[in-house]
Design a protein around this motif. Structure first.
Motif, PDB file in Angstrom:
ATOM      1  N   TYR A  20      -4.155   4.496   5.350  1.00 40.99           N
ATOM      2  CA  TYR A  20      -3.542   4.094   4.252  1.00 40.99           C
ATOM      3  C   TYR A  20      -2.957   2.719   4.268  1.00 40.99           C
ATOM      4  O   TYR A  20      -2.379   1.882   3.285  1.00 40.99           O
ATOM      5  CB  TYR A  20      -2.141   4.890   3.854  1.00 40.99           C
ATOM      6  CG  TYR A  20      -2.565   6.465   3.568  1.00 40.99           C
ATOM      7  CD1 TYR A  20      -2.864   6.434   2.070  1.00 40.99           C
ATOM      8  CD2 TYR A  20      -2.436   7.236   4.393  1.00 40.99           C
ATOM      9  CE1 TYR A  20      -3.206   7.777   1.888  1.00 40.99           C
ATOM     10  CE2 TYR A  20      -2.782   8.653   4.110  1.00 40.99           C
ATOM     11  CZ  TYR A  20      -3.292   8.904   2.774  1.00 40.99           C
ATOM     12  OH  TYR A  20      -3.315  10.143   2.559  1.00 40.99           O
ATOM     13  N   LEU A  21      -3.500   1.898   5.594  1.00 45.76           N
ATOM     14  CA  LEU A  21      -2.875   0.700   5.789  1.00 45.76           C
ATOM     15  C   LEU A  21      -4.000  -0.427   5.665  1.00 45.76           C
ATOM     16  O   LEU A  21      -3.895  -1.633   5.659  1.00 45.76           O
ATOM     17  CB  LEU A  21      -2.320   0.649   7.196  1.00 45.76           C
ATOM     18  CG  LEU A  21      -1.238   1.669   7.370  1.00 45.76           C
ATOM     19  CD1 LEU A  21      -0.759   1.708   8.887  1.00 45.76           C
ATOM     20  CD2 LEU A  21       0.107   1.170   6.575  1.00 45.76           C
ATOM     21  N   ASP A  55      -8.942  -2.045   1.684  1.00 44.60           N
ATOM     22  CA  ASP A  55     -10.064  -1.243   0.926  1.00 44.60           C
ATOM     23  C   ASP A  55     -10.098  -1.519  -0.710  1.00 44.60           C
ATOM     24  O   ASP A  55      -9.254  -1.214  -1.329  1.00 44.60           O
ATOM     25  CB  ASP A  55      -9.724   0.325   1.151  1.00 44.60           C
ATOM     26  CG  ASP A  55     -10.931   1.151   0.445  1.00 44.60           C
ATOM     27  OD1 ASP A  55     -11.406   0.803  -0.488  1.00 44.60           O
ATOM     28  OD2 ASP A  55     -11.244   1.987   1.370  1.00 44.60           O
ATOM     29  N   PHE A  56     -11.073  -2.314  -1.057  1.00 41.38           N
ATOM     30  CA  PHE A  56     -11.183  -2.808  -2.407  1.00 41.38           C
ATOM     31  C   PHE A  56     -11.177  -1.740  -3.465  1.00 41.38           C
ATOM     32  O   PHE A  56     -10.318  -1.637  -4.237  1.00 41.38           O
ATOM     33  CB  PHE A  56     -12.200  -3.792  -2.680  1.00 41.38           C
ATOM     34  CG  PHE A  56     -12.563  -4.243  -4.028  1.00 41.38           C
ATOM     35  CD1 PHE A  56     -11.469  -5.081  -4.563  1.00 41.38           C
ATOM     36  CD2 PHE A  56     -13.517  -3.487  -5.065  1.00 41.38           C
ATOM     37  CE1 PHE A  56     -11.592  -5.694  -5.730  1.00 41.38           C
ATOM     38  CE2 PHE A  56     -13.421  -4.126  -6.256  1.00 41.38           C
ATOM     39  CZ  PHE A  56     -12.594  -5.017  -6.753  1.00 41.38           C
ATOM     40  N   GLU A  57     -12.018  -0.639  -3.147  1.00 42.19           N
ATOM     41  CA  GLU A  57     -11.911   0.530  -4.128  1.00 42.19           C
ATOM     42  C   GLU A  57     -10.300   1.202  -4.226  1.00 42.19           C
ATOM     43  O   GLU A  57     -10.246   1.340  -5.473  1.00 42.19           O
ATOM     44  CB  GLU A  57     -13.065   1.432  -3.735  1.00 42.19           C
ATOM     45  CG  GLU A  57     -14.452   1.112  -3.872  1.00 42.19           C
ATOM     46  CD  GLU A  57     -15.409   2.048  -3.771  1.00 42.19           C
ATOM     47  OE1 GLU A  57     -15.264   3.038  -3.486  1.00 42.19           O
ATOM     48  OE2 GLU A  57     -16.921   1.625  -3.763  1.00 42.19           O
ATOM     49  N   ASN A  73      -7.541   2.880  -7.401  1.00 41.80           N
ATOM     50  CA  ASN A  73      -6.253   3.720  -7.171  1.00 41.80           C
ATOM     51  C   ASN A  73      -5.168   3.170  -6.907  1.00 41.80           C
ATOM     52  O   ASN A  73      -4.040   3.868  -6.719  1.00 41.80           O
ATOM     53  CB  ASN A  73      -6.530   4.365  -5.624  1.00 41.80           C
ATOM     54  CG  ASN A  73      -7.952   5.376  -5.864  1.00 41.80           C
ATOM     55  OD1 ASN A  73      -8.976   4.972  -6.378  1.00 41.80           O
ATOM     56  ND2 ASN A  73      -7.553   6.762  -5.347  1.00 41.80           N
ATOM     57  N   PHE A  74      -5.134   1.783  -7.560  1.00 40.08           N
ATOM     58  CA  PHE A  74      -3.798   1.211  -7.498  1.00 40.08           C
ATOM     59  C   PHE A  74      -2.859   0.961  -6.195  1.00 40.08           C
ATOM     60  O   PHE A  74      -1.744   1.181  -6.363  1.00 40.08           O
ATOM     61  CB  PHE A  74      -2.897   1.508  -8.733  1.00 40.08           C
ATOM     62  CG  PHE A  74      -3.709   1.291 -10.269  1.00 40.08           C
ATOM     63  CD1 PHE A  74      -3.674   0.291 -10.881  1.00 40.08           C
ATOM     64  CD2 PHE A  74      -4.299   2.509 -10.689  1.00 40.08           C
ATOM     65  CE1 PHE A  74      -4.655   0.144 -11.931  1.00 40.08           C
ATOM     66  CE2 PHE A  74      -4.887   2.415 -11.851  1.00 40.08           C
ATOM     67  CZ  PHE A  74      -5.270   1.216 -12.572  1.00 40.08           C
ATOM     68  N   GLN A  75      -3.758   1.139  -5.135  1.00 42.12           N
ATOM     69  CA  GLN A  75      -2.868   1.249  -3.733  1.00 42.12           C
ATOM     70  C   GLN A  75      -2.811  -0.383  -3.489  1.00 42.12           C
ATOM     71  O   GLN A  75      -3.485  -0.761  -2.596  1.00 42.12           O
ATOM     72  CB  GLN A  75      -3.614   1.949  -2.986  1.00 42.12           C
ATOM     73  CG  GLN A  75      -3.649   3.399  -3.176  1.00 42.12           C
ATOM     74  CD  GLN A  75      -4.502   4.166  -2.108  1.00 42.12           C
ATOM     75  OE1 GLN A  75      -5.133   3.797  -1.082  1.00 42.12           O
ATOM     76  NE2 GLN A  75      -4.806   5.456  -2.389  1.00 42.12           N
ATOM     77  N   ALA A  90      -2.713  -4.690   5.382  1.00 43.55           N
ATOM     78  CA  ALA A  90      -3.878  -4.883   6.266  1.00 43.55           C
ATOM     79  C   ALA A  90      -3.609  -6.251   7.128  1.00 43.55           C
ATOM     80  O   ALA A  90      -4.156  -6.562   8.193  1.00 43.55           O
ATOM     81  CB  ALA A  90      -5.170  -5.059   5.483  1.00 43.55           C
ATOM     82  N   LEU A  91      -2.607  -6.970   6.649  1.00 40.80           N
ATOM     83  CA  LEU A  91      -2.177  -8.262   7.250  1.00 40.80           C
ATOM     84  C   LEU A  91      -1.303  -7.684   8.616  1.00 40.80           C
ATOM     85  O   LEU A  91      -1.397  -8.407   9.519  1.00 40.80           O
ATOM     86  CB  LEU A  91      -1.352  -9.201   6.426  1.00 40.80           C
ATOM     87  CG  LEU A  91      -0.693 -10.524   7.193  1.00 40.80           C
ATOM     88  CD1 LEU A  91      -1.812 -11.143   7.713  1.00 40.80           C
ATOM     89  CD2 LEU A  91       0.230 -11.099   6.189  1.00 40.80           C
ATOM     90  N   PHE A  92      -0.336  -7.188   8.272  1.00 42.05           N
ATOM     91  CA  PHE A  92       0.720  -6.636   9.393  1.00 42.05           C
ATOM     92  C   PHE A  92       0.393  -5.625  10.352  1.00 42.05           C
ATOM     93  O   PHE A  92       0.736  -5.631  11.622  1.00 42.05           O
ATOM     94  CB  PHE A  92       1.971  -6.208   8.643  1.00 42.05           C
ATOM     95  CG  PHE A  92       2.607  -7.374   7.865  1.00 42.05           C
ATOM     96  CD1 PHE A  92       2.916  -8.468   8.392  1.00 42.05           C
ATOM     97  CD2 PHE A  92       3.051  -7.003   6.487  1.00 42.05           C
ATOM     98  CE1 PHE A  92       3.682  -9.272   7.787  1.00 42.05           C
ATOM     99  CE2 PHE A  92       3.418  -8.080   5.715  1.00 42.05           C
ATOM    100  CZ  PHE A  92       3.857  -9.294   6.359  1.00 42.05           C
TER     101      PHE A  92
END
Length: 250
Positions: free
Chosen positions: A38-39, A42-44, A49-51, A58-60
């Motif tokens: 979940y971290l 992921d573009f899709e 999915n509005f995540q 992804a930065l941290f």
């Protein structure tokens, strides 16, 4: 504990929060408290999915494994060392300007990450900040492994070659250098040498959120060459890992 608290509170605001979020989120993923699935970027999942948290996590977040643990610690050291130097020198008293540069670098990392399907952004983001410092301090002498010493302008490329030898991949390093060069060009080279507008000037609302604390007359001007002094003490087991030493070092 009080010594650690004093040190922690002495770290500049943005560097402190960036480092803290990185360590905490990476450890949460390491111990399975939050699934790393979940971290990652992921573009899709982000678009469909509005995540929307994924570009930030992804930065941290950085996956800590037996094979990546040392690399994570090196990244944390570079993050702390060079982000702090920028925040307390050329951006001193200008928190909105530093935050806007970080924001610009991060957005560039995210966009490129979507295009080339990167999953984690820590490497590129840290190297982009390191690159800006190195360009502002080209003639500062830095020391790397085994006592090798060279000018700071070569440090990003030394790190690229080092990672090529160790891991066989330089994608993250190339992206970090590219983004750092773009930020440096827009912040300093373009307005100063080409007479263009300051394209990375923060908007007024950021200045209201992070107001200037004092006027720094040299802001926005790359520092002049300065004479090197004797090397400072070593870190990380006797090696300086890219730590610069010059008179008036940041």
């Amino acid at each position: 504990m009080s010594e650690f608290r004093d040190w922690y509170n002495s770290v500049p605001f943005f560097t402190r929060h960036w480092l803290t979020y990185t360590i905490v989120l990476s450890l949460l993923g390491k111990f399975g408290i939050i699934s790393y699935y979940y971290l990652l970027l992921d573009f899709e999942r982000f678009a469909y999915n509005f995540q929307i948290w994924r570009p930030a996590t992804a930065l941290f977040f950085y996956p800590i494994t037996p094979g990546t643990g040392l690399h994570f610690l090196i990244n944390c050291y570079f993050l702390y060392n060079y982000s702090q130097r920028l925040e307390t020198s050329i951006f001193a008293g200008k928190p909105a300007d530093y935050f806007y540069m970080l924001l610009f670098n991060w957005v560039c990392c995210v966009i490129i990450g979507f295009v080339v399907e990167l999953r984690f952004l820590m490497d590129a983001m840290v190297l982009s900040v390191l690159y800006v410092w190195c360009q502002l301090n080209k003639d500062v002498i830095v020391s790397f492994w085994f006592g090798t010493r060279f000018k700071a302008m070569y440090l990003p490329w030394v790190l690229l070659a080092f990672n090529l030898i160790i891991s066989g991949s330089v994608m993250m390093e190339l992206l970090g250098i590219l983004i750092g060069h773009l930020a440096f060009f827009l912040l300093f080279k373009y307005p100063q040498e080409f007479g263009g507008p300051a394209l990375l000037t923060p908007p007024a609302f950021l200045k209201q959120i992070f107001p200037d604390t004092r006027y720094m007359g040299g802001f926005g001007s790359a520092p002049q060459e300065r004479a090197p002094t004797r090397p400072a003490g070593n870190v990380f087991g006797g090696h300086n890992w890219g730590r610069g030493q010059t008179l008036g070092g940041n």
